[in-house]
Scaffold this motif. Structure first.
Motif, short mmCIF file in Angstrom:
data_model
loop_
_atom_site.label_atom_id
_atom_site.label_comp_id
_atom_site.label_asym_id
_atom_site.label_seq_id
_atom_site.Cartn_x
_atom_site.Cartn_y
_atom_site.Cartn_z
N ALA A 179 0.82 -1.21 0.00
CA ALA A 179 0.00 0.00 0.00
C ALA A 179 0.86 1.26 0.00
CB ALA A 179 -0.93 0.00 1.22
N THR A 180 2.16 1.12 0.23
CA THR A 180 2.97 2.31 0.47
C THR A 180 3.81 2.78 -0.71
OG1 THR A 180 4.86 1.00 1.19
CG2 THR A 180 3.25 1.61 2.89
N GLY A 181 4.18 1.88 -1.60
CA GLY A 181 5.12 2.25 -2.67
C GLY A 181 6.56 2.27 -2.20
N ARG A 182 6.81 1.87 -0.95
CA ARG A 182 8.20 1.83 -0.45
C ARG A 182 8.70 0.40 -0.52
NH1 ARG A 182 5.88 5.46 3.13
NH2 ARG A 182 5.54 3.85 4.70
N TRP A 183 9.61 0.15 -1.44
CA TRP A 183 10.09 -1.21 -1.69
C TRP A 183 11.44 -1.42 -1.01
CZ3 TRP A 183 8.32 -4.73 -5.86
CH2 TRP A 183 7.10 -4.33 -6.42
N PRO A 184 11.73 -2.65 -0.57
CA PRO A 184 13.06 -2.90 0.00
C PRO A 184 14.14 -2.77 -1.07
CG PRO A 184 11.75 -4.93 -0.07
CD PRO A 184 10.86 -3.83 -0.55
N GLU A 185 15.32 -2.38 -0.65
CA GLU A 185 16.45 -2.15 -1.57
C GLU A 185 16.69 -3.37 -2.47
OE1 GLU A 185 18.95 -0.04 -3.50
OE2 GLU A 185 17.71 0.79 -1.88
N GLU A 186 16.55 -4.59 -1.89
CA GLU A 186 16.88 -5.78 -2.69
C GLU A 186 15.90 -6.02 -3.84
OE1 GLU A 186 16.38 -9.50 -0.34
OE2 GLU A 186 15.44 -8.13 1.10
N LEU A 187 14.76 -5.32 -3.83
CA LEU A 187 13.82 -5.44 -4.95
C LEU A 187 13.82 -4.16 -5.80
CD1 LEU A 187 10.74 -7.18 -3.23
CD2 LEU A 187 12.73 -8.23 -4.33
N ALA A 188 14.96 -3.46 -5.79
CA ALA A 188 15.01 -2.15 -6.47
C ALA A 188 15.00 -2.29 -7.99
CB ALA A 188 16.24 -1.38 -6.02
N GLY A 189 15.43 -3.43 -8.53
CA GLY A 189 15.45 -3.56 -9.99
C GLY A 189 16.01 -4.89 -10.44
N GLY A 190 16.01 -5.09 -11.76
CA GLY A 190 16.60 -6.30 -12.34
C GLY A 190 15.83 -7.57 -12.05
N LEU A 191 14.53 -7.46 -11.78
CA LEU A 191 13.75 -8.66 -11.42
C LEU A 191 13.46 -9.49 -12.68
CD1 LEU A 191 11.25 -7.07 -8.86
CD2 LEU A 191 13.58 -7.93 -8.47
N GLN A 192 13.63 -10.81 -12.55
CA GLN A 192 13.48 -11.70 -13.72
C GLN A 192 12.02 -12.06 -13.99
OE1 GLN A 192 16.68 -14.36 -12.07
NE2 GLN A 192 17.14 -14.57 -14.25
N ALA A 193 11.18 -12.03 -12.96
CA ALA A 193 9.74 -12.27 -13.12
C ALA A 193 9.07 -11.84 -11.82
CB ALA A 193 9.46 -13.75 -13.37
N VAL A 194 7.87 -11.30 -11.95
CA VAL A 194 7.07 -10.95 -10.77
C VAL A 194 5.70 -11.60 -10.93
CG1 VAL A 194 5.97 -9.08 -9.47
CG2 VAL A 194 8.29 -8.76 -10.35
N ILE A 195 5.26 -12.26 -9.86
CA ILE A 195 3.91 -12.81 -9.84
C ILE A 195 3.19 -12.28 -8.59
CG2 ILE A 195 4.58 -14.91 -11.07
CD1 ILE A 195 4.44 -16.41 -8.35
N THR A 196 1.90 -12.35 -8.61
CA THR A 196 1.13 -12.04 -7.41
C THR A 196 -0.19 -12.79 -7.52
OG1 THR A 196 0.18 -10.27 -6.03
CG2 THR A 196 0.14 -9.92 -8.40
N SER A 197 -0.72 -13.22 -6.39
CA SER A 197 -2.00 -13.92 -6.47
C SER A 197 -2.88 -13.59 -5.29
CB SER A 197 -1.79 -15.44 -6.59
OG SER A 197 -1.37 -15.98 -5.38
N LEU A 198 -4.13 -13.29 -5.62
CA LEU A 198 -5.19 -13.08 -4.63
C LEU A 198 -4.81 -11.98 -3.64
CD1 LEU A 198 -5.98 -16.88 -4.10
CD2 LEU A 198 -6.96 -15.30 -5.78
N CYS A 199 -4.13 -10.97 -4.13
CA CYS A 199 -3.67 -9.89 -3.24
C CYS A 199 -3.99 -8.50 -3.78
CB CYS A 199 -2.17 -10.01 -3.02
SG CYS A 199 -1.52 -8.68 -2.00
N VAL A 200 -3.79 -8.27 -5.09
CA VAL A 200 -3.94 -6.91 -5.63
C VAL A 200 -5.35 -6.36 -5.37
CG1 VAL A 200 -3.95 -5.59 -7.81
CG2 VAL A 200 -2.08 -7.18 -7.32
#
Ligand SMILES: C[S@@+](CC[C@H](N)C(=O)[O-])C[C@H]1O[C@@H](n2cnc3c(N)ncnc32)[C@H](O)[C@@H]1O
Length: 240
Positions: free
Chosen positions: A108-129
């Protein structure tokens, strides 16, 4: 918006609610096997490829488990803001020890941890958005795009709202056929079940605008990759 975020956090950070949610998880998952498998199949990796994916609002890891099982050399970063769900996940992901880790993230905040700052190979999400207000869904999709590697994919398995009440009635008719106790359960909710239900439906929005948020964020290859009644898998790719 702040109030609804607090109500959502109160649900997902409650020991009692999470215990109740976990108790019903196996039964609910029996109806989701195909969608879980398909989300894994949609990822563009070879079966033996090494890659790391991020699962947003991962909970106890149901979506991650499907991907970890389909790609034995993959690793998962599971992001969730609920300590209770993360703790339960350590149990349900025991078979994948060494191939996953949790990070704390409040979507809800838009504040992401440093380790997820970029270069992600794939992002999934389920039953959350569906727990996020529409403006936040749109902003989240843009944040995901910015963090993906060029050419990398995002998939979202989630419920959507009907555009038309008659469509909602048709969806419910099928759900009631499949679960003959559904109508009675709807009219006999405990106060806790009612609070959970209201939290579940508060920000569910129709499919069309959500496809629009993906396109506006800059995703290409945007599609509804799967749909059954009110549940969909949406996704797209960051342009190369
Ligand atoms: C219905 S569960 C789904 C869990 C899992 N993804 C699955 O498919 O079974 C919703 C999850 O979203 C998480 N969640 C809800 N709102 C969140 C937020 N603002 N930030 C991070 N996680 C959130 C909850 O803690 C919970 O684990």
């Amino acid at each position: 918006m702040v109030e609804s975020a607090e109500a959502n956090a109160a649900i997902w950070k409650s020991d009692a609610t999470v215990a109740d949610w976990v108790a019903g998880a196996d039964a609910r998952e029996r109806g989701r096997v195909r969608a879980r498998e398909l989300l894994a199949e949609l990822l563009p990796f070879a079966e033996d490829e090494r890659f790391t994916f991020v699962d947003l609002g991962a909970g106890t890891g149901a979506a991650s488990r499907a991907v970890l099982a389909a790609y034995p050399s993959s690793s998962a970063i599971l992001a969730d803001y609920s300590p209770q769900m993360r703790e339960e996940g350590q149990r349900s992901l025991a078979d994948y020890a060494g191939r996953y880790r949790y990070v704390e993230l409040d979507l809800a905040t838009g504040r992401w941890p440093e380790e997820l700052a970029g270069g992600l190979q794939a992002v999934i999400t389920s039953l959350c958005v569906h727990h996020l207000p529409d403006a936040r869904k749109a902003a989240l999709f843009a944040e995901i795009l910015a963090r993906l590697e060029p050419g990398a994919w995002f998939f979202d398995y989630d419920p959507v709202a009907p555009d038309d009440p008659s469509v909602g009635e048709a969806w419910q008719r099928v759900q009631d056929r499949r679960d003959p106790e559904a109508a009675s359960k709807r009219s006999h909710r405990s106060p806790e079940e009612q609070a959970r239900w209201e939290n579940h439906v508060r920000h569910i929005s129709p499919l069309g605008p959500q496809l629009g948020y993906l396109r506006a964020a800059g995703f290409e290859a945007v599609d509804v990759y799967w749909k059954e009644l009110d549940h969909v898998i949406l996704g797209g790719r960051r342009p190369r």
